[in-house]
Motif scaffolding. Structure first.
Motif, mmCIF file in Angstrom:
data_model
loop_
_atom_site.group_PDB
_atom_site.id
_atom_site.type_symbol
_atom_site.label_atom_id
_atom_site.label_comp_id
_atom_site.label_asym_id
_atom_site.label_seq_id
_atom_site.Cartn_x
_atom_site.Cartn_y
_atom_site.Cartn_z
ATOM 1 N N TYR A 171 0.866 -1.167 0.000
ATOM 2 C CA TYR A 171 0.000 0.000 0.000
ATOM 3 C C TYR A 171 0.906 1.223 0.000
ATOM 4 O O TYR A 171 1.403 1.627 1.053
ATOM 5 C CB TYR A 171 -0.894 0.005 1.242
ATOM 6 C CG TYR A 171 -1.684 -1.285 1.417
ATOM 7 C CD1 TYR A 171 -2.934 -1.438 0.828
ATOM 8 C CD2 TYR A 171 -1.166 -2.353 2.155
ATOM 9 C CE1 TYR A 171 -3.650 -2.616 0.975
ATOM 10 C CE2 TYR A 171 -1.882 -3.529 2.308
ATOM 11 C CZ TYR A 171 -3.115 -3.653 1.713
ATOM 12 O OH TYR A 171 -3.811 -4.823 1.858
ATOM 13 N N HIS A 192 -14.558 -6.200 1.600
ATOM 14 C CA HIS A 192 -14.758 -7.495 0.929
ATOM 15 C C HIS A 192 -14.722 -8.593 1.978
ATOM 16 O O HIS A 192 -14.294 -8.372 3.114
ATOM 17 C CB HIS A 192 -13.637 -7.739 -0.100
ATOM 18 C CG HIS A 192 -12.279 -7.888 0.525
ATOM 19 N ND1 HIS A 192 -11.550 -6.814 1.001
ATOM 20 C CD2 HIS A 192 -11.529 -8.981 0.797
ATOM 21 C CE1 HIS A 192 -10.422 -7.240 1.515
ATOM 22 N NE2 HIS A 192 -10.376 -8.567 1.414
ATOM 23 N N HIS A 248 -14.030 -6.834 5.619
ATOM 24 C CA HIS A 248 -12.870 -6.062 6.069
ATOM 25 C C HIS A 248 -12.373 -5.169 4.947
ATOM 26 O O HIS A 248 -12.751 -5.347 3.784
ATOM 27 C CB HIS A 248 -11.768 -6.983 6.606
ATOM 28 C CG HIS A 248 -11.324 -8.059 5.657
ATOM 29 N ND1 HIS A 248 -12.075 -9.170 5.365
ATOM 30 C CD2 HIS A 248 -10.186 -8.195 4.941
ATOM 31 C CE1 HIS A 248 -11.413 -9.944 4.508
ATOM 32 N NE2 HIS A 248 -10.266 -9.366 4.226
ATOM 33 N N ARG A 258 2.771 0.601 3.605
ATOM 34 C CA ARG A 258 2.452 -0.581 4.395
ATOM 35 C C ARG A 258 2.605 -1.803 3.495
ATOM 36 O O ARG A 258 2.265 -1.758 2.310
ATOM 37 C CB ARG A 258 1.015 -0.482 4.902
ATOM 38 C CG ARG A 258 0.507 -1.665 5.717
ATOM 39 C CD ARG A 258 -0.878 -1.326 6.272
ATOM 40 N NE ARG A 258 -1.383 -2.363 7.150
ATOM 41 C CZ ARG A 258 -2.080 -3.411 6.743
ATOM 42 N NH1 ARG A 258 -2.359 -3.571 5.472
ATOM 43 N NH2 ARG A 258 -2.501 -4.309 7.616
ATOM 44 N N SER A 260 1.842 -6.135 3.503
ATOM 45 C CA SER A 260 1.283 -7.303 4.180
ATOM 46 C C SER A 260 1.396 -8.516 3.265
ATOM 47 O O SER A 260 1.480 -8.388 2.048
ATOM 48 C CB SER A 260 -0.182 -7.065 4.571
ATOM 49 O OG SER A 260 -1.022 -7.094 3.434
HETATM 50 O O1 AKG Z 1 -3.379 -6.011 4.086
HETATM 51 C C1 AKG Z 1 -4.261 -6.339 4.875
HETATM 52 O O2 AKG Z 1 -4.250 -5.993 6.054
HETATM 53 C C2 AKG Z 1 -5.451 -7.152 4.419
HETATM 54 C C3 AKG Z 1 -5.329 -7.698 3.040
HETATM 55 C C4 AKG Z 1 -6.599 -8.333 2.557
HETATM 56 O O3 AKG Z 1 -7.660 -8.205 3.122
HETATM 57 C C5 AKG Z 1 -6.554 -9.164 1.340
HETATM 58 O O4 AKG Z 1 -5.514 -9.185 0.660
HETATM 59 O O5 AKG Z 1 -7.590 -9.812 1.049
#
Ligand code: AKG
Ligand code: FE2
Length: 313
Positions: A171, A192, A248, A258, A260
């Motif tokens: 992000y 989603h 979420h 960010r 993840s």
């Molecule tokens: O990056 C996140 O905190 C969530 C990512 C997410 O919800 C997804 O990739 O489906």
């Protein structure tokens, strides 16, 4: 109930009956939980995070050379749509190890275009995916038992090649498409549910993830050493709605970036999902068909996104 409830923390090293009970409650109340005591090697988690950071730091042209396509769902993408709105992020999706698979095994077994300039990337990603798979199988058994079924009742849906994949999310503060005069992206990821069974999320510690609980968006900020876990649409179907796949979203990053890593633990392409309890609230749901229709909607705007409610009995 607390005025300001937070996502529960579950210690997987606790006695199994306790874990099962806490898991059942977390799934019924939130669909989300923090998992500690998971036993994954912290060095491997750090290496996987570092591999993702390095990949996203590469020049745009190099990343776009690894782009996913209509024919191969794996690789880089910077124009993902959620609910037909563009997300302010870039991603890299890693599919199953395609060596030895025939392209006809299912529609998601293309080879991942790994970055040729980053030697350690593929082995690190594969090692990380392997431990995620093992952990998800443990969680699946506990979820199954928590629903009153045999712990192994759900395992057959994952036999053979399952369609799990690892998604690296970046992000950025700057919209990757800002130079294309595209309509501005809104959130980091629009709201989603995850389509599959279980999602294991490793973050770099930066907040941004939120879950909708009792009509309010609440933060899901990581706990040190923990993984964030949520259940997806297929667990909702198996549970016959006792558990809801949580909605979420991720806020757009403004101050700092960010990263993840989301491991999506998904059934085998040919698996048919049906509730463990009777009377079933859902018709038989062919996972491969559902996954294909959901993925098409992420890729481009084909109208309404497929939902499990389309399969209600
Ligand atoms: O990056 C996140 O905190 C969530 C990512 C997410 O919800 C997804 O990739 O489906
Ligand atoms: Fe998600």
């Amino acid at each position: 109930m607390d005025a300001d409830p937070t996502v529960p923390v579950i210690d997987l090293a606790a006695p199994p009956a306790e874990v099962r009970e806490q898991l059942a409650r977390a799934c019924a109340d939130w669909g989300f939980f923090h998992l500690v005591g998971h036993g994954l090697d912290p060095d491997l988690l750090a290496q996987a995070m570092q591999a993702a950071r390095s990949l996203f730091a590469a020049p745009s042209a190099d990343k776009r050379a690894l782009s996913r396509s209509r024919d191969n769902p794996w690789g880089y993408y910077d124009r993902e749509l959620t609910k037909n709105r563009r997300d302010k992020k870039e991603i890299f999706d890693i599919g199953p190890d395609a060596a030895g698979l025939s392209p006809t095994d299912d529609a998601f077994t293309g080879a991942t275009p790994f970055p040729p300039w980053q030697a350690g990337f593929e082995p690190t990603a594969r090692a990380y995916m392997a431990v995620c798979e093992g952990l998800c199988l443990r969680l699946l058994a506990a979820i199954s038992a928590g629903l009153g079924a045999d712990p192994q009742a759900l395992a057959p849906a994952f036999e053979g090649v399952h369609t799990s994949f690892l998604r690296l999310n970046h992000y950025p503060t700057r919209d990757p498409l800002v130079d294309e005069a595209a309509a501005p992206a809104g959130l980091g990821i629009h709201h989603h549910t995850d389509a599959g069974a279980i999602t294991l999320l490793l973050t770099d510690g930066v907040p941004g993830l939120q879950v909708l609980k009792d009509g309010t968006w609440r933060p899901v900020d990581p706990v040190p050493g923990g993984l964030i876990v949520n259940v997806g649409d297929m667990v909702q179907v198996w549970s016959n709605d006792a558990y809801q796949a949580p909605l979420h979203q991720v806020l757009a990053m403004e101050e700092g970036e960010r990263v993840s890593l989301a491991y999506f633990f998904n059934p085998a392409y040919a698996a048919v999902i049906r509730p463990l309890q009777t009377p079933p609230r859902y018709r038989d749901l062919p996972w491969g068909e559902f996954r294909r229709r959901r993925a098409d909607g992420d890729f481009a705007d084909y109208g309404a996104e497929v939902q499990i409610s389309d399969y209600r009995a």
